[in-house]
Enzyme design. Sequence first.
Site: not given
Ligand code: F6R
Length: 242
Positions: A136, A67, A143, A138
């Site tokens: 959450n 992303d 989302e 995702h």
């Molecule tokens: C970002 C992604 C998100 C993160 C998620 C957890 O490329 O794929 O799904 O993996 O937001 O983020 P952290 O590791 O910072 O808790």
Amino acid sequence: MRVRVLATPDAIARMLARDIARRLARNPRLVLGLPTGLTPIPFYRELARLYRAGRVDFSQATTFNLDEFVGLPSSDPRSYRAFMQRYMFDDVNLPSRRAHFLDGMAADIDRECVRYERAIARAGGIDVQILGIGANGHIGFNEPSDALQARTHHTHLRDATRRANAALFGGRLADVPHQALSMGMATILHAKRVVMIATGASKARSVARMVQGPVTPRVPASFLQLHRYAEVWLDRAAASRL
Ligand code: F6R
């Protein structure tokens, strides 16, 4: 889903980096899907360490990041591309032409999404997709909502997700973009192997919903239950509600 619980985030980073190094030794043209975020940083650092020790070679590998924010040029230090450069790509021998990113500045966003899907298909699909999970539920920027997008798409970020990213923007929530581009759920599920890593107590609830709850777009990560070969690597804190 195959759940593996390791003692610490560092143990996950070491084992996963060794696993990827072995896979690259067997198949130097491995295609990796990669996340950003705090969770994979120790893993990227470990891959860089293995590279310096001569124990992994990325010269023929290909990567696709999951992303990217809309509205940030790739040169912006807060972009996910800059994140990958900082934590891994500057330190390993992955040719830059084989490190693929979504372009958050593309004039035609829909075309950019189609371009990305085609590039993944041309590379032969993703062999190993590494993932992190949001508190959450995702994955990527898919989302929680009433319905998920199958393929790479343009999306609006929830406030919870923007808050989770605020550290990249010096803690200034107002600076975090409201929109992003993300691989879709089908793109993720088409990877031959999926490895979700989650660490820390703040992930325990979403991990339990992902692994043990129903498959629902309210918890996008629960769709990984549909994958033929999805692994979930957790530290004890993230596994504490299973
Ligand atoms: C970002 C992604 C998100 C993160 C998620 C957890 O490329 O794929 O799904 O993996 O937001 O983020 P952290 O590791 O910072 O808790």
